[in-house]
Design a protein around this motif. Structure first.
Motif, PDB file in Angstrom:
ATOM      1  N   LEU A 193     -62.704   3.098 115.947  1.00  0.00           N
ATOM      2  CA  LEU A 193     -62.664   1.703 116.385  1.00  0.00           C
ATOM      3  C   LEU A 193     -61.949   0.881 115.318  1.00  0.00           C
ATOM      4  O   LEU A 193     -62.162   1.105 114.124  1.00  0.00           O
ATOM      5  N   VAL A 194     -61.123  -0.049 115.769  1.00  0.00           N
ATOM      6  CA  VAL A 194     -60.535  -0.990 114.819  1.00  0.00           C
ATOM      7  C   VAL A 194     -61.039  -2.371 115.196  1.00  0.00           C
ATOM      8  O   VAL A 194     -60.878  -2.808 116.341  1.00  0.00           O
ATOM      9  N   ALA A 195     -61.679  -3.004 114.235  1.00  0.00           N
ATOM     10  CA  ALA A 195     -62.340  -4.269 114.543  1.00  0.00           C
ATOM     11  C   ALA A 195     -61.641  -5.422 113.848  1.00  0.00           C
ATOM     12  O   ALA A 195     -61.743  -5.572 112.632  1.00  0.00           O
ATOM     13  N   GLY A 196     -60.902  -6.187 114.641  1.00  0.00           N
ATOM     14  CA  GLY A 196     -60.362  -7.457 114.157  1.00  0.00           C
ATOM     15  C   GLY A 196     -61.252  -8.526 114.743  1.00  0.00           C
ATOM     16  O   GLY A 196     -62.469  -8.439 114.650  1.00  0.00           O
ATOM     17  N   SER A 197     -60.628  -9.492 115.385  1.00  0.00           N
ATOM     18  CA  SER A 197     -61.448 -10.507 116.053  1.00  0.00           C
ATOM     19  C   SER A 197     -62.224  -9.885 117.197  1.00  0.00           C
ATOM     20  O   SER A 197     -63.314 -10.319 117.541  1.00  0.00           O
ATOM     21  N   PHE A 227     -63.400 -10.349 111.265  1.00  0.00           N
ATOM     22  CA  PHE A 227     -64.242  -9.212 111.592  1.00  0.00           C
ATOM     23  C   PHE A 227     -65.633  -9.706 111.962  1.00  0.00           C
ATOM     24  O   PHE A 227     -66.138 -10.650 111.363  1.00  0.00           O
ATOM     25  N   ASP A 228     -66.213  -9.081 112.952  1.00  0.00           N
ATOM     26  CA  ASP A 228     -67.589  -9.410 113.320  1.00  0.00           C
ATOM     27  C   ASP A 228     -68.387  -8.119 113.288  1.00  0.00           C
ATOM     28  O   ASP A 228     -68.261  -7.261 114.160  1.00  0.00           O
ATOM     29  N   ALA A 229     -69.228  -8.001 112.249  1.00  0.00           N
ATOM     30  CA  ALA A 229     -69.925  -6.735 112.023  1.00  0.00           C
ATOM     31  C   ALA A 229     -70.834  -6.377 113.191  1.00  0.00           C
ATOM     32  O   ALA A 229     -70.868  -5.232 113.642  1.00  0.00           O
ATOM     33  N   VAL A 230     -71.573  -7.353 113.671  1.00  0.00           N
ATOM     34  CA  VAL A 230     -72.534  -7.061 114.731  1.00  0.00           C
ATOM     35  C   VAL A 230     -71.810  -6.599 115.989  1.00  0.00           C
ATOM     36  O   VAL A 230     -72.194  -5.613 116.624  1.00  0.00           O
ATOM     37  N   GLU A 231     -70.738  -7.315 116.319  1.00  0.00           N
ATOM     38  CA  GLU A 231     -70.008  -6.951 117.530  1.00  0.00           C
ATOM     39  C   GLU A 231     -69.414  -5.552 117.383  1.00  0.00           C
ATOM     40  O   GLU A 231     -69.470  -4.727 118.308  1.00  0.00           O
ATOM     41  N   ALA A 232     -68.859  -5.274 116.205  1.00  0.00           N
ATOM     42  CA  ALA A 232     -68.246  -3.962 115.990  1.00  0.00           C
ATOM     43  C   ALA A 232     -69.294  -2.860 116.095  1.00  0.00           C
ATOM     44  O   ALA A 232     -69.058  -1.828 116.748  1.00  0.00           O
ATOM     45  N   LEU A 233     -70.475  -3.097 115.501  1.00  0.00           N
ATOM     46  CA  LEU A 233     -71.525  -2.070 115.551  1.00  0.00           C
ATOM     47  C   LEU A 233     -72.057  -1.912 116.969  1.00  0.00           C
ATOM     48  O   LEU A 233     -72.380  -0.802 117.411  1.00  0.00           O
ATOM     49  N   ALA A 234     -72.128  -3.031 117.701  1.00  0.00           N
ATOM     50  CA  ALA A 234     -72.596  -2.944 119.091  1.00  0.00           C
ATOM     51  C   ALA A 234     -71.609  -2.133 119.924  1.00  0.00           C
ATOM     52  O   ALA A 234     -71.995  -1.320 120.774  1.00  0.00           O
ATOM     53  N   THR A 235     -70.328  -2.359 119.662  1.00  0.00           N
ATOM     54  CA  THR A 235     -69.321  -1.575 120.384  1.00  0.00           C
ATOM     55  C   THR A 235     -69.459  -0.099 120.024  1.00  0.00           C
ATOM     56  O   THR A 235     -69.363   0.783 120.890  1.00  0.00           O
ATOM     57  N   ALA A 236     -69.706   0.150 118.755  1.00  0.00           N
ATOM     58  CA  ALA A 236     -69.892   1.537 118.323  1.00  0.00           C
ATOM     59  C   ALA A 236     -71.075   2.164 119.044  1.00  0.00           C
ATOM     60  O   ALA A 236     -71.036   3.334 119.453  1.00  0.00           O
ATOM     61  N   ALA A 237     -72.139   1.363 119.220  1.00  0.00           N
ATOM     62  CA  ALA A 237     -73.315   1.880 119.927  1.00  0.00           C
ATOM     63  C   ALA A 237     -72.945   2.255 121.355  1.00  0.00           C
ATOM     64  O   ALA A 237     -73.387   3.280 121.889  1.00  0.00           O
ATOM     65  N   THR A 238     -72.125   1.417 121.976  1.00  0.00           N
ATOM     66  CA  THR A 238     -71.679   1.713 123.338  1.00  0.00           C
ATOM     67  C   THR A 238     -70.917   3.033 123.372  1.00  0.00           C
ATOM     68  O   THR A 238     -71.105   3.861 124.270  1.00  0.00           O
ATOM     69  N   SER A 254     -64.926  -1.304 105.358  1.00  0.00           N
ATOM     70  CA  SER A 254     -64.551  -2.721 105.390  1.00  0.00           C
ATOM     71  C   SER A 254     -64.313  -3.199 103.963  1.00  0.00           C
ATOM     72  O   SER A 254     -64.573  -2.475 103.009  1.00  0.00           O
ATOM     73  N   ASP A 255     -63.823  -4.429 103.848  1.00  0.00           N
ATOM     74  CA  ASP A 255     -63.688  -4.987 102.505  1.00  0.00           C
ATOM     75  C   ASP A 255     -64.914  -5.825 102.143  1.00  0.00           C
ATOM     76  O   ASP A 255     -64.969  -6.436 101.091  1.00  0.00           O
ATOM     77  N   GLY A 256     -65.884  -5.856 103.047  1.00  0.00           N
ATOM     78  CA  GLY A 256     -67.134  -6.551 102.726  1.00  0.00           C
ATOM     79  C   GLY A 256     -66.972  -8.041 102.536  1.00  0.00           C
ATOM     80  O   GLY A 256     -67.674  -8.653 101.742  1.00  0.00           O
ATOM     81  N   GLN A 257     -66.051  -8.616 103.288  1.00  0.00           N
ATOM     82  CA  GLN A 257     -65.904 -10.075 103.193  1.00  0.00           C
ATOM     83  C   GLN A 257     -67.093 -10.727 103.882  1.00  0.00           C
ATOM     84  O   GLN A 257     -67.585 -10.235 104.905  1.00  0.00           O
ATOM     85  N   HIS A 258     -67.550 -11.819 103.305  1.00  0.00           N
ATOM     86  CA  HIS A 258     -68.767 -12.488 103.792  1.00  0.00           C
ATOM     87  C   HIS A 258     -68.646 -12.859 105.278  1.00  0.00           C
ATOM     88  O   HIS A 258     -69.607 -12.735 106.046  1.00  0.00           O
ATOM     89  N   LEU A 259     -67.455 -13.295 105.660  1.00  0.00           N
ATOM     90  CA  LEU A 259     -67.247 -13.776 107.018  1.00  0.00           C
ATOM     91  C   LEU A 259     -67.530 -12.655 108.021  1.00  0.00           C
ATOM     92  O   LEU A 259     -67.000 -11.559 107.923  1.00  0.00           O
ATOM     93  N   GLY A 260     -68.374 -12.926 108.982  1.00  0.00           N
ATOM     94  CA  GLY A 260     -68.606 -11.972 110.052  1.00  0.00           C
ATOM     95  C   GLY A 260     -69.847 -11.124 109.889  1.00  0.00           C
ATOM     96  O   GLY A 260     -70.122 -10.259 110.706  1.00  0.00           O
ATOM     97  N   TRP A 261     -70.646 -11.391 108.833  1.00  0.00           N
ATOM     98  CA  TRP A 261     -71.843 -10.569 108.629  1.00  0.00           C
ATOM     99  C   TRP A 261     -73.102 -11.242 109.131  1.00  0.00           C
ATOM    100  O   TRP A 261     -74.142 -10.609 109.219  1.00  0.00           O
ATOM    101  N   HIS A 262     -73.020 -12.499 109.400  1.00  0.00           N
ATOM    102  CA  HIS A 262     -74.131 -13.214 110.047  1.00  0.00           C
ATOM    103  C   HIS A 262     -75.457 -13.007 109.334  1.00  0.00           C
ATOM    104  O   HIS A 262     -76.476 -12.748 109.965  1.00  0.00           O
ATOM    105  N   GLY A 263     -75.408 -13.101 108.002  1.00  0.00           N
ATOM    106  CA  GLY A 263     -76.647 -12.962 107.235  1.00  0.00           C
ATOM    107  C   GLY A 263     -77.637 -14.052 107.579  1.00  0.00           C
ATOM    108  O   GLY A 263     -78.846 -13.893 107.424  1.00  0.00           O
TER     109      GLY A 263
END
Lengths: 863, 313
Positions: A193-197, A227-238, A254-263
């Motif tokens: 999977l490649v996860a951009g937007s 990047f949206d971590a949750v969305e990417a992981l949900a897609t992976a689950a699918t 990933s590069d672990g950028q804060h954006l998209g981790w929804h802490g």
């Protein structure tokens, strides 16, 4: 933490060896009947504390030495991500040794010894039990399942395209994936999977390691966006749901950028958790974070906006460009290119920009064709991240804005009509206006097309849809049919401005409501407030301006809105519940301007009429821009927002007018001639049109009729850039179509342009924070690999971690040296082995001399 | 009776005697004194009397030291000074019988193959001195003490008295704690006539009060000989194993320790103690005789006597 030879931990019993030797020596104490007690007791008093400390030091060193050697032989192993770290277990076991040593030396009484040893034994048992429980935990986590479903997510966000030592993190991520592939067991099933937007599934079906991955990986690029971590992981689950194996893992590089981790948004992670739990087996997530650039050079076009919401043909408008230096180095001045559609380009100069600073540039521009124009701004310097160097804006340009003014005064003379000043302000005679100094910017005709009609003359079947804005100027009341039509017009996206004056009937306005009982007006007209002779008139309070039209006006330059004398106004009670926005107040606190959204449209209620009866507003210089801004702000033409934040599905709603309704009806049921908009059912009509993506890819837009609207849903357009949606022919006149380059092919690039913005935070290389880390670890089975080896180890079943025996070996050597040194030092202090004797001969003679003399004497006697 | 000690050649003179009538102690003392000390030589101890009686004509063989040179100068005749009562020496032996004297140790010179305690050593010294002095017709008294005076036998010079003294020593056993100062003060008060005081002790106790009480003897113009008896172990503290030191004087007092830990400190204390005593004796012009039980008492005693005779010559 665990021990590879954990049985050898039994050797910890060996700690008792030095203690037993010590105790045995004591027990075996030789009894000496002693006379010179006075010297002995005196010595003990002086030495007791010191001796105790010396004995303690030696005993602790010896016990520690035994413990360290035993621990070393037991081969302690610190797996990465262990819940109980070696920093607790090893010192804990050494503490046991120290406790035992202290107990042996210090605890003199039996009960004290029993207490200390019990504590030490319990602690040791506890720690060893903890380590063995850890060991089973690890073996559970890292069970060696060769056969597994594996989903690899590569972060394809814009920040992954940042160059770090001449390579992008995305290239590194692909490389790590290649290394992982080389180590994977042959029967593993791998999806990529490649996860951009949005998250793109690169491999529609899972592949094994023997597949032609080169063909897949070589052309792979990071699509950009956020990047949206949750969305990417949900897609992976699918994707994992389709897998065959019970063992399921997700690798996230990933590069672990804060954006998209929804802490800060645990609910999204809760959703992901339930998504994971719905799988046959819960997948394990192995995350690998590549380093973010530490001292990046980066400029970003952070913001692009126009000074007005609605742009008319030939109307000058200001393009505002914010350039930000999100890196850590000062950027030299460089050029900026502003490209209008595919034709004209303007150049600007960006001044030198220190790190962390931003600058705003402005460019006045005008558009000579109606339709959707695309403005692209490109920073021309060189930096580490190219994705944020350009940004596009879609500008819908209209050639006319039909406005209906309803006059409630009933006056026949133009200037006595309540609409007079508004009409003059909106559609001045060309000759009355001082045109812009640039002759090319001069207006050829009024952009606003004003239709003025007396309230009494409104035909009951009037079609308000012909107008973008309807303005009720001091209208006492409307007939119910007209009122209902006007209400429906607003609900479907029309703009309404109500400016009640002395004639207005508050009961009508209070009762005017939608079918659901929602009042049409954002506030209730309570009473007229009239300033008497000699009293100070009210004035608008500039500091209370909250409405976009007013703030835009106030920020554009000098204005005289604060000096308007208001002699009469309606006291308005704004609707409660946050529905109504009080856009401005008078200096005494009454609301002047209240706005609300009703359905898809907007209603703006003023406390005063816009004539010269209630106030001297028309005589103010700011009156003209005020009327224009207010009109534009409620205009229906600006309801389609073409500049969007990324979303997995973008939607628009287009109002359906009778003309479209009949066209759709004809389209749906060709033979039914009497179809009307009201008879069209949701789901009866859908169209799918292609979307040309910014990178040349294809997506689809779905047009469907729903609740009286045509809802356009576009999936897969989340990456930043301008995408073109092909528009069904019957909507072409209802949406701002992309303006064609002169001489260009008629079909190319035609359609509805949609600009998806890049989140400006993507330009900031801010790493994940504590909340991001903890929320991920607490919701999914989480392991963070520190390097490629750990990543591979985690996947192929080895427990990643490190052995600690070398550290302990060094410690043991240090302890041996320390013990030797301490023994020597103590011996020296005690003068052990020193030959110094007490001289006990008379007159200072040596005993031998004395003896010799005695012998000599005896010899003499015998002779 | 056991065989005479074979380690010293001096006891060969006792062979053939009717041993039954003599105690073991007396035998040894006699052997030592007759064989080793007196011989053909004069005793190092001399009596003297200040009371002048008359002159008499010199005859050959008289000691030239007794010539009255003033009479010779006046009358050109040799006269010898005669004293009214040519008394012999009055010696009192102070024998320490405190508990600490019971310490034997492994290094002491064995007697009959057995290690002898400091007390045994002291008794032998005392007996030998008694024998020696009484044989010279001197009067010898005996005081034994621990924390208080246990026996007091005033000085006499007859052979019967000697038997009593030696018997008394023989019967003696060690007792309680040492309390030298008060005992010495008491004895100094009891001995009226000046004479020789022989102290045989390990001198344990407070050194300052000991020194003060020695002054007391000197004040009474007694000549004091201090035979300081110590075991070699007490001087070297050679122990290296964990030990339980039990006090010989106070049964309840004992201390368990690793001797190595206190050795240096112990030796420092012993050294200081000895130095103080030796210094005090030097100042008071006392005869201070350190006696290590490792050296056989006859060797030590004859060594001392030889030294003393040399000094007097």
């Amino acid at each position: 933490m665990t021990f590879l030879n954990d049985l050898l931990l039994l050797g910890l019993i060996g700690i008792s060896i030095p203690i037993l030797i010590h105790l045995f020596n004591r027990r075996r104490a030789k009894v000496i009947e002693w006379g010179a007690m006075q010297f002995l007791l005196g010595s003990i008093v002086n030495r007791r504390r010191r001796v105790l400390i010396e004995e303690l030091i030696l005993m602790v060193l010896r016990c520690l030495l035994v413990a360290v050697v035993v621990l070393m032989l037991a081969r302690p192993f610190a797996p990465v991500g262990a819940a109980i770290g070696w920093g607790l277990l090893i010192p804990g076991l050494l503490l046991v040794a120290m406790l035992a040593a202290v107990g042996a030396i210090v605890a003199r009484r039996l009960w004290a010894r029993v207490a200390v040893y019990s504590a030490a034994i319990l602690l040791a048992i506890g720690l060893v039990a903890l380590s063995s429980s850890q060991s089973s935990w690890h073996s559970g986590l890292w069970s060696d399942d060769a056969a597994q479903d594996l989903v690899v997510i590569l972060d394809g966000s814009s920040s992954m395209n940042a160059k770090l030592e001449d390579r992008t993190n995305f290239a590194r991520a692909v490389n790590e994936f290649r290394e992982l592939l080389a180590e994977l067991p042959p029967d593993a099933h791998v999806s990529l999977l490649v996860a951009g937007s949005t998250t793109r599934v690169v491999t529609p079906v899972p592949l094994d390691v023997r597949s032609d991955w080169t063909a897949i990986l070589d052309p792979l690029t990071a699509p950009g966006g956020s990047f949206d971590a949750v969305e990417a992981l949900a897609t992976a689950a699918t994707v994992l749901q389709q897998g065959d194996y019970p063992s399921k893992r997700i690798v996230l590089i990933s590069d672990g950028q804060h954006l998209g981790w929804h802490g800060d948004d645990p609910r999204r992670w809760e959703f992901l958790k339930s998504r994971f739990e719905s799988l046959p087996t819960k997948p394990k997530v192995i995350a690998r974070f590549l380093p973010l650039p530490e001292s990046p050079r980066n400029a970003a076009v952070a913001e692009l906006s126009l000074s007005r919401r609605l742009v008319a043909v030939g109307q000058p408008t200001t393009l505002r460009i914010r350039i930000e230096n999100s890196g850590s180095a000062t950027l030299a001045s460089s050029g900026l290119q502003v490209q209008f559609d595919a034709g004209d380009a303007a150049s600007l100069e960006v001044p030198e920009l220190p790190a962390g600073q931003s600058t705003q540039l402005e460019l006045v521009c005008q558009f000579d064709q109606p339709g959707a124009h695309v403005v692209q701004v490109k920073w021309l310097g060189v930096d580490d991240l190219g994705d944020d160097d350009s940004r596009s804006l879609v500008v819908p340009v209209v050639d006319r804005l039909p406005v209906l003014l309803v006059d409630g005064s009933g006056a026949s003379r133009f200037l006595e009509q309540a609409t007079a000043f508004v009409e003059i302000a909106l559609a001045p005679a060309i000759d009355d206006v001082d045109g812009p100094s640039d002759p090319s910017l001069a207006l050829e005709r009024p952009f606003v097309e004003v239709t003025s009609i007396a309230a009494a003359d409104l035909p009951p079947e009037i079609d308000f849809d012909d107008y973008e804005v309807v303005m009720l100027c001091d209208v006492p009341r409307l007939g119910s049919s007209i009122a209902n039509r006007l209400r429906d017009y607003v609900v479907h996206g029309g703009g309404l401005i109500v400016a009640p004056g002395a004639r207005a009937d508050p009961s009508f306005y209070s009762e005017w409501s939608s079918q659901d009982g929602i009042p049409v007006l954002p506030g209730k007209l309570l009473e007229r407030v009239i300033v008497g002779e000699g009293e100070t008139p009210s004035r608008p309070a500039v500091e209370s301006f909250a409405h976009a039209a007013l703030t835009r006006l106030a920020s554009a330059g000098p204005h005289d809105l604060g000096r308007v004398d208001v002699r009469a106004h309606w006291r308005i009670e704004p609707r409660e519940g946050g529905e109504a926005l009080v856009g401005a107040r008078f200096d005494l606190g009454d609301a002047w301007l209240v706005e609300q959204t009703l359905g898809r449209g907007k209603v703006l209620l003023l406390a005063t009429a816009l004539d010269d009866q209630d106030s001297l507003l028309p005589s103010n210089v700011s009156f003209l821009p005020l009327v224009h801004e207010l009109t534009y702000s409620v205009s229906a033409a600006s309801t389609i927002e073409l500049n969007r934040d990324p979303a997995s599905i973008l939607t628009f709603e287009l109002p359906v007018d009778p003309q479209i309704a009949s066209a759709i009806a004809g389209d749906t049921a060709e033979n039914e001639t009497d179809s009307t908009a009201s008879t069209i059912d949701a789901g009866d009509w859908t169209r799918v049109t292609p979307v040309t993506l910014a990178d040349g890819g294809r997506a689809n837009a779905r047009w469907e009729l729903r609740d009286g609207f045509v809802v356009v849903s576009i999936a897969g357009v989340a990456q930043p850039g301008v995408h073109s949606v092909e528009v069904p022919a019957l909507f072409e006149s209802h949406v701002p179509m992309r303006v064609q380059e002169r001489g260009a092919d008629e079909d190319s690039g035609r359609g509805l342009p949609v600009a998806v913005r890049l989140d400006p935070r993507e330009s900031h290389f801010e790493p994940r924070d504590q909340a991001d880390e903890s929320v991920a670890a607490s919701h999914v089975d989480w392991f963070q690999a520190d390097d490629t080896d750990q990543l591979i180890a985690a996947i192929v079943g080895d427990i990643p971690g490190r052995e600690l025996w070398k550290v302990l070996a060094v410690l043991a050597v240090a302890l041996i040296l320390a013990e030797t040194f301490a023994t020597r030092w103590i011996a020296r202090r005690r003068k052990l082995g020193a030959t110094e004797e007490v001289s006990f001969v008379s007159e200072g003679e040596r005993l031998s001399t004395f003896k010799d003399r005695a012998q000599e004497f005896l010899q003499t006697v015998r002779r | 009776m056991a065989q005479p000690a074979a380690n010293s050649g001096s006891f060969r003179f006792l062979r053939g005697e009717s041993l039954g009538r003599l105690s073991r102690l007396e035998l040894i003392a006699r052997g030592v004194v007759e064989g080793v000390i007196t011989g053909r030589h004069q005793s190092p101890f001399k009596g003297s009397s200040a009371e002048f009686a008359e002159h008499r004509q010199y005859v050959a063989g008289d000691d030239l030291r007794d010539l009255d040179w003033r009479v010779y100068g006046k009358s050109d005749r040799y006269y010898i000074k005669q004293y009214e009562e040519e008394t012999n020496l009055r010696a009192t032996i102070l024998l320490d019988a405190s508990g600490s004297m019971a310490y034997a140790g492994d290094r002491s010179a064995p007697l009959d193959g057995q290690a002898q305690s400091k007390f045994d050593y002291a008794r032998h010294l005392a007996a030998s001195m008694t024998y020696l002095l009484i044989n010279q017709q001197d009067a010898v008294g005996l005081v034994t003490f621990d924390s208080k005076v246990r026996t007091y036998l005033p000085p006499r010079s007859n052979a019967r008295h000697m038997r009593t003294l030696i018997q008394s020593m023989d019967d003696l056993s060690t007792g309680e704690e040492t309390e030298l100062a008060s005992v010495f003060d008491e004895i100094a008060e009891r001995i009226h006539r000046r004479g020789l005081v022989i102290i045989i002790s390990d001198l344990f106790g407070d050194v300052e009060s000991l020194v003060r009480s020695l002054h007391h003897f000197r004040h009474r113009r007694h000549e004091v000989v201090l035979l300081h008896v110590m075991a070699d172990e007490e001087l070297t503290f050679p122990f290296d194993k964990w030990s339980d030191f039990r006090d010989l004087e106070l049964e309840s007092r004992h201390v368990e320790l690793d001797p190595a830990t206190v050795r240096a400190e112990y030796l420092d204390r012993v050294r200081a103690h000895l130095k103080r005593i030796e210094m005090a004796c030097g100042q008071m012009k006392l005869d201070y005789v350190p006696m290590n039980t490792r050296v056989p008492f006859d060797v030590a005693l004859s060594g001392y006597l030889a030294t003393r005779r040399n000094q007097q010559r």
